[in-house]
Design an enzyme around this catalytic site. Structure first.
Site: not given
Length: 453
Positions: A264-265, A267-270, A387
């Site tokens: 579940c990528a 918005p991409g920070g991880k 979160c």
């Protein structure tokens, strides 16, 4: 009689009003709408800071301010036009929580009311705000809390819906409940994350940032992040330290060789953090996101990596795998959730979500974790992240999925991330703003064994 001559509304208050209208009429996220309008209208420095406090403070305290406005007006909120109610909320925040003289705040909001809604609402705007200003915030809260059940009074004093207070109470000791709720009303620090292999924390420190104590990729920054060239070109991003920690943890225990999956990528920070760590380990990352817009954000977040290590971004549904079972050595599933762990950053979320939303998300989270476990190779690791501290999004999901299974074991989070104190509940990790200075991230690390039941 001629209408009184009005001053032109000042730019920060007008901008704050427009953001609130976008939040309440279009479902916009306050932080994103604010950033967009600040850029579009060229507000910087003190004006930008004033507008930011108006928006964030008003969104955080909306529930309590609404009760104060209703009491001061002697009428229900439904009797106000929605735009007028937003004007009154903005004015209430100024007279009760900011160092703005009452006459200046009231006068400015009356001018704004005339310019945005019309002269006919200036009288009620003036009258209600002057009645609000007749007491300070503590006096209003004492008055309105009188006779309430303790948790209802706590919800009022910390400006949370009662169901959120109850959810926090389910997972916290009694003496930590109020500090946790109060921490949601603090302005969070800006935390940067270096992309491994592209930048180093020392470079950020040299530029004036302050290294943090938990994540080796994090530094705190004061000022607009875009001031830094490394942020502008994608070698550094803005990412909460808790978000960094839970992703980093997935990379620390031993696992077989093979590609990694960010299920579940968006918005991409991880994804951006995992990409650099995977490259260092000789692996690659597949990033999956069902939303076209968010898939685009993922691609933007990893743009600075060389093409040969840049993650593959798939627009796909993680509950309907586009890959064979047992394909990935490490799988991160940062499941869609209520966002109750990030109320410092998205304060309006507390008024949008409901307990019913959590139950609906629970079903999706269960399917996603089940899919993630199926995607992991024998001996592979899965990190289940939300979160949120709500038990229906955290422990209940993990233990529900694992019930009756003999092919998955829990890897104690305290062993994975020994840097973090209070690594509870049980074998999982729940971060908290009031304990760790991070968002309230939850993670469970799971290992798929060499056979399946």
């Amino acid at each position: 009689m001629a209408a009184p001559k009005r001053r032109k509304p000042d730019r920060p208050r007008r901008l704050a009003f427009d953001v609130l209208r976008a939040v309440h009429t279009d479902g916009a996220y306050a932080n994103l709408a604010l950033a967009g309008l600040l850029s579009a209208r060229g507000l910087t420095g003190r004006d930008a800071a004033f507008a930011t406090e108006l928006v964030s403070g008003t969104c955080r305290w909306q529930g309590s301010y609404d009760e104060i406005v209703a009491a001061a007006a002697g009428r229900s909120l439904t009797s106000f036009q929605p735009a007028v109610l937003d004007l009154l909320r903005l004015g209430t925040h100024q007279v009760l929580a900011m160092r703005v003289p009452v006459h200046a705040a009231v006068g400015a909001m009356v001018d704004l009311a005339a310019a945005t809604v019309g002269e006919r609402v200036t009288g009620i705007t003036n009258a209600v705000l002057r009645r609000v200003a007749a007491r300070d915030l503590d006096d209003w809260l004492d008055l309105l809390a009188t006779g309430r059940e303790p948790r209802d009074a706590l919800a009022l004093r910390t400006s949370h819906p009662r169901w959120v207070v109850d959810a926090f109470a389910d997972v916290l000791p009694e003496d930590q409940l109020e500090p946790a709720l109060a921490a949601d009303n603090d302005n969070p620090d800006i935390t940067l994350a270096v992309r491994p292999g592209l930048a180093e924390v020392g470079q950020l420190v040299d530029a004036g940032a302050v290294a943090t104590s938990l994540s080796p990729f994090a530094a705190r920054w004061s000022g607009p992040p875009a001031e830094l060239a490394a942020v502008r070109d994608g070698r550094v991003g803005v990412q909460d330290e808790g978000s960094q920690l839970v992703a980093w943890g997935l990379t620390r225990p031993q696992a077989p060789a093979g590609p990694w999956l960010d299920l579940c990528a968006g918005p991409g920070g991880k994804t951006a953090l995992l990409a650099g760590l995977a490259a260092a380990a000789g692996s690659g990352v597949v990033a999956v996101e069902p939303s076209a817009h968010r898939a685009g954000l993922v691609a933007a977040s990893v743009r600075a990596y060389p093409a040969d290590v840049r993650p593959t971004v798939l627009q796909a549904d993680g509950t309907r795998p586009a890959w064979r079972p047992g394909t990935f050595a490490r799988v991160l599933v940062d499941a869609p959730c209520s966002g109750l762990g990030a109320l410092r950053r998205r304060p309006e979320s507390r008024w949008r979500r409901s307990a019913e939303d959590v139950e609906q998300l629970h079903e999706l989270q269960t399917r996603l974790l089940t899919s993630a476990l199926a995607a992991a190779s024998p001996g592979g690791l899965v990190g289940y992240v939300t979160c949120s501290p709500h038990c229906r999004e955290t422990v209940d999901v993990v233990e529900g999925v694992l019930a009756g299974r003999t092919d998955v074991e829990v890897v104690p989070a305290a062993d994975v991330l020994p840097e973090v104190a209070d690594a509870e509940p049980g074998p999982y990790l729940q971060l908290w703003p009031h304990r760790h200075g991070t968002d309230a991230m939850f993670v469970a690390y799971l290992r798929v064994l060499g056979f399946r039941s």
